[in-house]
Design a protein around this motif. Structure first.
Motif, PDB file in Angstrom:
ATOM      1  N   GLN A  99      -8.062  27.643  35.169  1.00 12.03           N
ATOM      2  CA  GLN A  99      -7.096  27.387  34.096  1.00 12.03           C
ATOM      3  C   GLN A  99      -5.950  28.383  34.149  1.00 12.03           C
ATOM      4  OE1 GLN A  99      -7.016  25.239  31.165  1.00 12.03           O
ATOM      5  NE2 GLN A  99      -8.293  23.998  32.483  1.00 12.03           N
ATOM      6  N   THR A 100      -6.278  29.652  34.335  1.00  7.38           N
ATOM      7  CA  THR A 100      -5.251  30.697  34.394  1.00  7.38           C
ATOM      8  C   THR A 100      -4.312  30.466  35.567  1.00  7.38           C
ATOM      9  OG1 THR A 100      -6.815  32.261  33.400  1.00  7.38           O
ATOM     10  CG2 THR A 100      -4.900  33.190  34.520  1.00  7.38           C
ATOM     11  N   VAL A 102      -3.528  27.657  37.061  1.00  9.96           N
ATOM     12  CA  VAL A 102      -2.656  26.497  36.803  1.00  9.96           C
ATOM     13  C   VAL A 102      -1.538  26.876  35.855  1.00  9.96           C
ATOM     14  CG1 VAL A 102      -2.531  24.206  35.768  1.00  9.96           C
ATOM     15  CG2 VAL A 102      -4.449  24.786  37.196  1.00  9.96           C
ATOM     16  N   TYR A 103      -1.872  27.516  34.745  1.00 10.36           N
ATOM     17  CA  TYR A 103      -0.860  27.812  33.734  1.00 10.36           C
ATOM     18  C   TYR A 103       0.171  28.814  34.222  1.00 10.36           C
ATOM     19  CZ  TYR A 103      -3.580  25.175  30.342  1.00 10.36           C
ATOM     20  OH  TYR A 103      -4.238  24.182  29.671  1.00 10.36           O
ATOM     21  N   ILE A 104      -0.270  29.827  34.941  1.00  9.28           N
ATOM     22  CA  ILE A 104       0.691  30.829  35.423  1.00  9.28           C
ATOM     23  C   ILE A 104       1.593  30.230  36.497  1.00  9.28           C
ATOM     24  CG2 ILE A 104       0.877  32.992  36.720  1.00  9.28           C
ATOM     25  CD1 ILE A 104      -1.478  34.022  35.089  1.00  9.28           C
ATOM     26  N   PHE A 106       2.392  27.033  36.813  1.00  9.85           N
ATOM     27  CA  PHE A 106       3.283  26.095  36.130  1.00  9.85           C
ATOM     28  C   PHE A 106       4.395  26.848  35.390  1.00  9.85           C
ATOM     29  CE2 PHE A 106       4.550  23.336  32.609  1.00  9.85           C
ATOM     30  CZ  PHE A 106       4.884  22.184  33.308  1.00  9.85           C
ATOM     31  N   ALA A 107       4.046  27.946  34.752  1.00  4.54           N
ATOM     32  CA  ALA A 107       5.057  28.734  34.028  1.00  4.54           C
ATOM     33  C   ALA A 107       6.083  29.330  34.980  1.00  4.54           C
ATOM     34  CB  ALA A 107       4.371  29.837  33.223  1.00  4.54           C
ATOM     35  N   CYS A 153       0.797  22.324  41.353  1.00  6.30           N
ATOM     36  CA  CYS A 153       0.267  22.509  39.990  1.00  6.30           C
ATOM     37  C   CYS A 153      -0.585  21.318  39.570  1.00  6.30           C
ATOM     38  CB  CYS A 153       1.408  22.713  38.996  1.00  6.30           C
ATOM     39  SG  CYS A 153       2.214  24.309  39.113  1.00  6.30           S
ATOM     40  N   GLY A 157      -4.404  21.354  38.572  1.00  5.78           N
ATOM     41  CA  GLY A 157      -4.860  20.777  37.312  1.00  5.78           C
ATOM     42  C   GLY A 157      -6.088  19.902  37.514  1.00  5.78           C
ATOM     43  N   SER A 160      -8.989  22.160  38.067  1.00  9.69           N
ATOM     44  CA  SER A 160      -9.432  22.708  36.792  1.00  9.69           C
ATOM     45  C   SER A 160     -10.275  21.699  36.021  1.00  9.69           C
ATOM     46  CB  SER A 160      -8.216  23.135  35.970  1.00  9.69           C
ATOM     47  OG  SER A 160      -8.612  23.695  34.762  1.00  9.69           O
TER      48      SER A 160
END
Length: 182
Positions: A99-100, A102-104, A106-107, A153, A157, A160
């Protein structure tokens, strides 16, 4: 075919690794030099801090996915997919790290896209010139890299989601967050 299959996860991780490395190489090795009146100007990814962050984040995410591909492959081979309750901490760790990642990623990609849009359109109030009028190859390559990064990403996802599926298979569907007894 089981969506939580280690083979599907391995293929998705491999695709994500290849795309993340491709993005890091496309952005990191991209530069263009143009003669502007009396001086030569060279643009690289180091001129935009968001692109610099994108290279670093994609490199770390690729390394993380490679480590997961190697370690989960050997770990899964040891217990052959039988979901025992003693491995729930490993599954929780993998889920949270996936999860971390993917989010980082994507950001960082979204920040690089936002910064790139400012380079394309310019900002007269801040006296930013439109780079893409003069450095078209540089901008085209960065645009392609951003598209590849968003695809990576998406792959992460899906990875994840597989981690979540593997994790929550351990728990009873009837009782909230109680481990299965069988």
């Amino acid at each position: 075919m089981d969506l939580g299959s280690p083979k599907i996860e391995a293929v998705l991780r491999l695709c994500a690794i290849l795309l993340l490395v491709l993005v890091a190489c496309l952005v990191g090795l991209d530069s263009q030099t143009k003669s502007l009146v009396y001086l030569e100007k060279t643009v690289t990814y180091k001129d935009l801090k968001a692109l610099q962050a994108l290279v670093y984040v994609n490199s770390v995410a690729a390394c993380y996915n490679l480590i997961q591909l190697i370690s989960r492959g050997s770990f899964l081979a040891r217990y052959k997919g039988s979901f025992k309750s003693s491995y729930r901490y490993v599954d929780w760790g993998c889920y949270l790290l996936d999860q971390t990642a993917v989010y980082i990623t994507f950001a960082a990609t979204s920040a690089a896209l936002e910064h790139s849009v400012l380079v394309v359109t310019g900002a007269e109030a801040m006296q930013w010139m439109k780079w893409c009028n003069k450095f078209t190859r540089f901008c085209d390559q960065i645009g392609g890299a951003l598209i590849c990064s968003y695809i990576a990403c998406a792959f992460m996802g899906f990875i994840s989601s597989i981690s979540a599926l593997n994790l929550f298979r351990l728990y009873s569907p009837k009782h909230f967050l109680l481990l299965k007894t069988n």
